[in-house]
Design an enzyme around this catalytic site. Structure first.
Site, PDB file in Angstrom:
ATOM      1  N   LYS A  45      -0.898  28.190 -11.179  1.00  0.00           N
ATOM      2  CA  LYS A  45       0.155  27.277 -10.746  1.00  0.00           C
ATOM      3  C   LYS A  45      -0.175  25.889 -11.296  1.00  0.00           C
ATOM      4  CE  LYS A  45      -1.952  25.964  -6.310  1.00  0.00           C
ATOM      5  NZ  LYS A  45      -1.856  26.002  -4.856  1.00  0.00           N
TER       6      LYS A  45
ATOM      7  N   ASN B 118      -8.564  -1.253   4.073  1.00  0.00           N
ATOM      8  CA  ASN B 118      -8.613  -1.492   2.641  1.00  0.00           C
ATOM      9  C   ASN B 118      -7.513  -2.440   2.165  1.00  0.00           C
ATOM     10  OD1 ASN B 118      -6.864   0.718   3.365  1.00  0.00           O
ATOM     11  ND2 ASN B 118      -6.548   1.072   1.197  1.00  0.00           N
ATOM     12  N   ASP B 119      -6.580  -2.763   3.047  1.00  0.00           N
ATOM     13  CA  ASP B 119      -5.501  -3.687   2.695  1.00  0.00           C
ATOM     14  C   ASP B 119      -5.741  -5.101   3.223  1.00  0.00           C
ATOM     15  OD1 ASP B 119      -3.979  -1.521   1.578  1.00  0.00           O
ATOM     16  OD2 ASP B 119      -3.459  -0.927   3.612  1.00  0.00           O
TER      17      ASP B 119
ATOM     18  N   GLU C  69      -1.178  21.685  -1.248  1.00  0.00           N
ATOM     19  CA  GLU C  69      -1.748  23.017  -1.102  1.00  0.00           C
ATOM     20  C   GLU C  69      -1.542  23.550   0.304  1.00  0.00           C
ATOM     21  OE1 GLU C  69      -5.791  23.413  -2.643  1.00  0.00           O
ATOM     22  OE2 GLU C  69      -4.724  24.346  -4.308  1.00  0.00           O
TER      23      GLU C  69
ATOM     24  N   PHE D 235      -8.982  22.742 -11.297  1.00  0.00           N
ATOM     25  CA  PHE D 235      -8.045  21.701 -11.682  1.00  0.00           C
ATOM     26  C   PHE D 235      -8.775  20.486 -12.250  1.00  0.00           C
ATOM     27  CE2 PHE D 235      -6.563  17.553 -10.353  1.00  0.00           C
ATOM     28  CZ  PHE D 235      -5.308  17.504 -10.915  1.00  0.00           C
TER      29      PHE D 235
ATOM     30  N   ASP E 171       0.854  -1.174   0.000  1.00  0.00           N
ATOM     31  CA  ASP E 171       0.000   0.000   0.000  1.00  0.00           C
ATOM     32  C   ASP E 171       0.899   1.235   0.000  1.00  0.00           C
ATOM     33  OD1 ASP E 171      -2.323   1.600   0.282  1.00  0.00           O
ATOM     34  OD2 ASP E 171      -2.030   1.677   2.439  1.00  0.00           O
ATOM     35  N   LYS E 172       0.335   2.396  -0.259  1.00  0.00           N
ATOM     36  CA  LYS E 172       1.124   3.637  -0.275  1.00  0.00           C
ATOM     37  C   LYS E 172       0.920   4.456   0.995  1.00  0.00           C
ATOM     38  CE  LYS E 172      -0.294   7.350  -2.143  1.00  0.00           C
ATOM     39  NZ  LYS E 172      -0.144   8.238  -0.958  1.00  0.00           N
ATOM     40  N   THR E 173      -0.279   5.003   1.150  1.00  0.00           N
ATOM     41  CA  THR E 173      -0.538   5.934   2.236  1.00  0.00           C
ATOM     42  C   THR E 173      -0.414   5.232   3.572  1.00  0.00           C
ATOM     43  OG1 THR E 173      -2.070   7.122   0.797  1.00  0.00           O
ATOM     44  CG2 THR E 173      -2.166   7.615   3.144  1.00  0.00           C
TER      45      THR E 173
ATOM     46  N   ARG F 183      -5.724   3.803  -7.994  1.00  0.00           N
ATOM     47  CA  ARG F 183      -7.185   3.821  -7.991  1.00  0.00           C
ATOM     48  C   ARG F 183      -7.757   2.398  -8.005  1.00  0.00           C
ATOM     49  NH1 ARG F 183      -9.145   7.594  -5.285  1.00  0.00           N
ATOM     50  NH2 ARG F 183      -9.126   9.678  -6.152  1.00  0.00           N
TER      51      ARG F 183
END
Length: 1172
Positions: free
Chosen positions: A551, A805-806, A487, A528, A396-398, A776
């Protein structure tokens, strides 16, 4: 009737559609919908014993020993006591059952904790407390701020303006930023229990499925039908944030919720060594049957030709009446005698060794995180050696690779890139500065103080061009809520340099510029999206000047600059390349002055495009493109994405160990790609990064089949005309592609790639790549990707994650690792191993995993060797005892051989042995490869071991037989008797196997010495005691070898025989190992032979390199990327300008910011108080 949109695609389910009527349990119960009770446990009190025993007897060995036990209960064929089998068998079953019961107890405890949470349900116009497990489909429940959502709910109303509510979905998709949900306007007025009690609307929707981002349905109420989408749903696992209260109608409950639909079933995991052992047990059983048949045939022949001569005074025992029946009984007797080739003590020893390895992981202080006060934990004891064979890691990433924290690191303003390394103290310059903000360039602050126009305009842009919300409960205490961490970092940087964003309304933005409050009129937000990769705002300052600030990604923004910016653009490009080489995320900043006439003309065109009923998005994109031209470049920013400590280094080392790492994340493509560069999975010197983004089966197939033509493209050869070939690219073609590639694929494309007719192509293509990133993806897709690699590559997989979610991925992989992070403990509860930092994975695999595999392999090789050496002596003896199933050894020696004489030395080797120290395991990742290639214990090694064991048995039988058959004692009496032969052979056997384990042990501890030499000593002690006159006088029917040891071991010829047998057994082994060391040494052999230590530094593969700063591994490429789109969502600007996300009071004054927008992340810091 069909109430659902044809564009909605859902999973196949027994339900065709779901009908839910509010406040009508009687109606809803007709459909027998699932309750909200969650069950993740495997057993209950009634089913535990039968189910657990059924699972355990799926092990071939357990069934084998049960069969032997039954044979030993038959007196006519049993040559050994039944307790020698039943005691260890019951012990093994009991230990395993206790372990399984403990694991399931914790599952029950977790289930009860969740099921007994309290929820408020609207019943007869009042709120009543109910446990989660008692909530039913059709109930209306009330949620309060910071509460978990109990089931999948249709949002009916909220305490916030426009019935908005804000949720955190970390448990579902791993994203920690908040998301917005909104109820239908027709139900928004249902804000109290009385009005909700009279609500009788009926929802017709899709059946339960695992699509987290889709929901299709209709609300039928008051003779009208209202379409429902995912934007109206609150899913189980979400947490309500920044919303005082809301009410929801339960649509899916318990196992039907999307969270549970994405959770894989708990699977019984076995290691590859376990599976191989099952196969070997069957082979050994077949081998034993063959030996039994040979000996039974011999018995038949002997009884017919020779035994018949003795019938007159040595008749057959009943019920034997002929030589064939004698052979039949002899066969089963030999099956019992020869069963020690695989004694049950093998499985007891394996479990003890695994338990020891698990404790080593738990006790490892180098895997302890003092910040979290969390130690590593082996939550299972059955998979340790598999840690040394991993080929694919799915991460996983986050929260696993990243901390999800951004910091403003560097900037380039008007061609100047200052970074003098001096830390800035902003408190004296700016009382509103964030005390936690760090920056190291005193020159930049001086330029702001001296009034440099470019610096002022740079930070003014950062304070205006964003979608951040501000909360200021009292003067000076600012809390920023940002849609993306980028941001928040940019606005915080502007705040510290004197341009403080204070508040906004739908039409204004208020900024404090160097202590002076300035309110800008917000004319437009050019939002965006993933195609534009930039955002702009058009503002009017108090003097009436209109300016566009922009930007975005530098590659797109540079194309829209005025021609006068070429020189500045070249300088800024050099700075951007430098930032990108440092792994920073870059953005370019620009502005454009607009006249009143230009603004009026563009504004009118914008209004027309905004009101268009067809192609609205395309029309707006054209309008935005028109105004974002001829801009003036201000500079660039560089943001550092805070990875977890040691992530780049860990990935680099694991890659050198030939471990392939795939990132499976629910985040956007831009986010995933940027993290890939930050952690050095992706580098600028890669040949190409391929992005698969097709939305149809054909487009995905076409993109995958571009791979065979990569080599042609590099050689400037055009592809052949016509459609792609119908057959997938062969593995030979893919293997011939040169260069390093990476693959990025999104969830929609992955869904097509995972289809049965395309999965082979996808696997072949992906496995050519050095890095694969799937973005995604849903939790179920993560599990499907893991299952795909298990199916096609037959490789050991490891999944690591930190959120709910993992869980499905963790359960599916051979090994699941849970990170005890910020997203709850669901991943940890479902995992096999857990710790707090990704970097500990390096030590778990390269040290503990490699050692566990090495130890287990050495243990098994030696165990099979010693037992074949022990057992096969019976086979040779059968040819000299009339095939009578008589044992060579004393029965007590047979019982104690595997329990006492040889058990502890091999246990010590299996628990403590190591070939190289732990630091060498980390310095030389190539040491890990033998486990991946399964070199240390496989069918070939097994045959070598049993061949050595058979050779040893031949020596141990025939050398004593040849010598003692002609030998005499000092008194002249012959030594050729059965008991002398038995004692001599047993003594030689114990000494030979003890010397052998001394040679096999690579790492000696005091425990090893005590066990090896103590076992030899215990053999002589116990043998002398059992052959003593004392025991014989007490139990004359049990101890038949009285005085045998004492009379045998005093004979010099016996010791000469023992020494000769030992030399003949050991010398060939020593010769073979010395030749192998000289002719074909392995890396570990080379390291062991090194006498000098190398200088400090890390070895990448087999070659050492100097120390590399952590987080700076890999080449400094010039490839530049924009990080602006990090976790960004389209449409947020429209929400701001509509005012829907503002409290009513904020429209007339300062925005309190208490309720914020979709996808908000906190940047909360309080101004330090001044103490007097």
């Amino acid at each position: 009737m069909c109430c659902l949109s044809h564009s909605c695609v859902v999973c196949v389910s027994p339900e065709e559609e779901r009908r839910v009527r509010a406040n009508d349990r009687e109606y809803n119960e007709k459909f027998q919908y699932a309750s909200n009770c969650i069950v993740t446990s495997k057993y209950n009190v009634i089913t535990f014993l039968p189910v657990n025993l059924f699972e355990q007897f799926q092990e071939v060995a357990n069934t084998y020993f049960l069969f032997l036990l039954i044979l030993q209960l038959i007196p006519q064929i049993s040559s050994l006591s039944w307790f020698t089998t039943i005691v260890p068998l019951v012990l093994v079953l009991s230990i395993t059952a206790v372990k399984d019961a403990t694991d399931d107890y914790f599952r029950h405890k977790s289930d009860n904790q969740v099921n007994n949470r309290q929820s408020q349900v609207v019943i007869h116009g009042s709120l009543q407390k109910e446990k989660w497990m008692n909530v039913r489909v059709g109930d209306i429940i009330k949620l309060e701020n910071n509460q978990f959502v109990a089931a999948d709910l249709l949002l009916l109303s909220s305490s916030e303006p426009h019935s908005l509510c804000y949720i955190e979905t970390a448990e579902l998709d791993g994203e920690t930023n908040m998301k917005v949900r909104q109820s239908l306007s027709v139900t928004a007025e249902l804000g109290d229990p009385n009005s909700l009690a009279s609500f009788d609307g009926e929802v017709v929707c899709e059946p339960p499925n695992n699509k987290l981002d889709r929901f299709c349905g209709l609300l039928c109420w008051r003779d009208c039908k209202y379409p429902l989408s995912n934007h109206n749903m609150l899913l189980r696992g979400c947490v309500l944030r920044n919303t005082e209260t809301c009410y929801g109608l339960v649509i899916f409950a318990g196992p039907d919720t999307k969270l549970m639909q994405n959770s894989g079933r708990t699977k019984f995991k076995r290691t590859s060594i376990d599976r191989l052992m099952n196969t070997l047990v069957l082979w050994i059983f077949g081998f034993m049957v063959c030996m039994g048949v040979i000996l039974a045939v011999g018995n038949a022949v002997w009884e017919r030709e020779v035994g018949s001569l003795f019938q007159s005074y040595l008749a057959w025992d009943l019920p034997v009446d002929n030589f064939l029946f004698s052979a039949f009984l002899s066969f089963w007797s030999y099956v019992i005698i020869l069963n020690t080739v695989v004694p049950i003590s093998l499985y007891v020893s394996v479990e003890v060794i695994r338990l020891g390895h698990s404790y080593f992981i738990n006790w490892d202080r180098k895997m302890f995180c003092p910040q979290c006060n969390t130690a590593a934990e082996a939550r299972t004891t059955t998979l340790n050696e598999e840690l040394g064979q991993v080929e694919y890691i799915f991460s996983d990433k986050t929260g696993t690779l990243t901390q999800n924290i951004m910091s403003f690191s560097k900037c380039s303003i008007n061609g100047h890139d200052g970074w003098d390394g001096s830390w800035l103290d902003f408190s004296s310059f700016n009382p509103l500065a964030d005390p936690d903000f760090c920056y190291y360039d005193n020159g930049l602050l001086k330029s702001v103080k001296l009034g440099d126009l470019h610096s002022h305009e740079f930070f003014r842009l950062l304070s205006l061009c964003h979608t951040v919300m501000s909360e200021e409960k009292k003067e000076g205490e600012l809390m920023y809520k940002a849609q993306s961490p980028d941001e928040g970092a940019l606005v915080t940087a502007a705040r510290n340099f004197g341009f403080v964003f204070r508040s906004r309304t739908p039409g204004t933005v208020t900024v404090t510029e160097l202590g002076r409050p300035v309110t800008y009129t917000l004319l437009a937000i050019l939002d965006f999206n993933n195609i534009r990769k930039r955002m702009s705002v058009i503002v009017r300052n108090p003097e009436g000047r209109i300016r566009l600030y922009c930007k975005g990604a530098d590659t797109l923004l540079f194309e829209r600059l005025h021609s006068s910016n070429n020189h500045l653009m070249n300088i800024t490009t050099d700075h951007l390349n430098e930032y990108a080489g440092d792994g920073l995320r870059t953005l370019a900043l620009a502005y454009r002055d607009l006249s009143e006439e230009q603004w009026e003309e563009w504004s009118e065109r914008h209004r027309q495009a905004d009101r268009a009923t067809d192609c609205r998005e395309d029309r707006l994109a054209d309008i935005y493109e028109h105004i974002e031209q001829d801009m003036m470049l201000l500079g660039a920013t560089a943001i550092e994405d805070k990875l977890q400590e040691g992530v780049p280094e860990t990935i680099a080392i694991l890659s050198l160990a030939n471990i392939k790492i795939w990132v499976l994340t629910g985040d956007k493509q831009e986010t995933a790609v940027n993290i890939g560069y930050s952690c050095k999975m992706l580098t600028g010197d890669m040949t190409e990064v391929f992005i698969i983004s097709g939305n149809t089966v054909l487009s995905v197939r076409e993109e995958l089949r571009e791979w065979p033509s990569v080599g042609d493209k590099q050689q400037q050869c055009p592809p052949p005309p016509g459609p792609p070939a119908p057959r997938p690219p062969s593995s030979t073609t893919l293997d011939s592609i040169s260069g390093e590639f990476a693959l990025v694929i999104n969830g929609h494309s992955l869904a097509h790639a995972l289809e049965a007719d395309m999965e082979g192509e996808f696997v072949s293509t992906a496995c050519v790549c050095r890095a694969v990133i799937c973005c995604r993806v849903t939790p179920l897709q993560k599990a499907l990707v893991v299952e795909l690699i298990k199916k096609h590559k037959k490789a050991v997989t490891l999944a690591i994650g930190d959120g709910a979610n993992d869980v499905s991925m963790i359960k599916t992989a051979h090994i699941g690792v849970g990170i005890s992070g910020q997203e709850g403990i669901q991943a940890v509860l479902a995992s096999d191993y857990s710790f707090s930092q990704f970097r500990f994975l390096q030590r778990l695999l390269l040290v503990h995993g490699r050692w566990s595999y090495l130890r287990m392999c050495r243990f098994l090789c030696y165990f099979f060797y010693k037992n074949f050496a022990f057992t096969m002596v019976h086979f040779w003896f059968g040819f000299f005892c009339g095939f009578s199933a008589q044992t060579v050894y004393d029965q007590y020696f047979i019982t104690l051989y595997n329990i006492v004489y040889t058990s502890l030395p091999v246990l010590a080797m299996g628990i403590f042995d190591q070939d190289v120290p732990e630091q060498r395991s980390l310095e030389y990742p190539k040491l890990y490869e033998p486990g991946q290639l399964n070199l240390l214990f496989n069918k070939r090694e097994f045959f070598i071991c049993i061949t050595q064991g058979i050779y040893t048995s031949v020596v141990l039988f025939f050398v004593p037989y040849a010598i003692l058959s002609h030998g005499t004692q000092g008194t002249g009496e012959p030594l050729a008797d059965y008991q002398t032969f038995a004692v001599t052979t047993a003594t030689a056997l114990v000494i030979v196997v003890s010397v052998q384990i001394a040679l096999d042990t690579g790492y000696w501890t005091a425990i090893n010495h005590f066990f090896v030499w103590g076992s030899v000593g215990s053999f002589f002690t116990i043998m002398l005691a059992m052959h003593s006159q004392t025991l014989f006088s007490i139990f004359p029917n049990q101890f038949h070898f009285v005085g045998s040891a004492q009379s045998t071991l005093v004979q010099p010829l016996v010791w000469l025989t023992i020494v000769l047998a030992t030399v003949i057994c050991i010398v060939p082994v020593l010769a073979f190992r010395f030749l192998k060391l000289d002719l074909k040494p392995q890396l570990s052999d080379t390291l062991v032979r090194q006498k000098t230590r190398k200088p400090a530094g890390r070895c990448m593969g087999g070659v050492r390199v100097g120390g590399v700063p952590e987080g700076r591994l890999g080449a400094r490429g010039g490839f530049r990327r924009s990080g602006y789109a990090f976790a960004h969502q389209e449409g947020f600007g429209e929400l701001i300008t509509s005012g829907k996300n503002m409290r009513l009071s904020s429209l007339s004054g300062r925005c309190t910011g208490e309720i914020l927008s979709s996808s908000l992340i906190c940047f909360s810091h309080t101004q330090p108080h001044t103490h007097t």
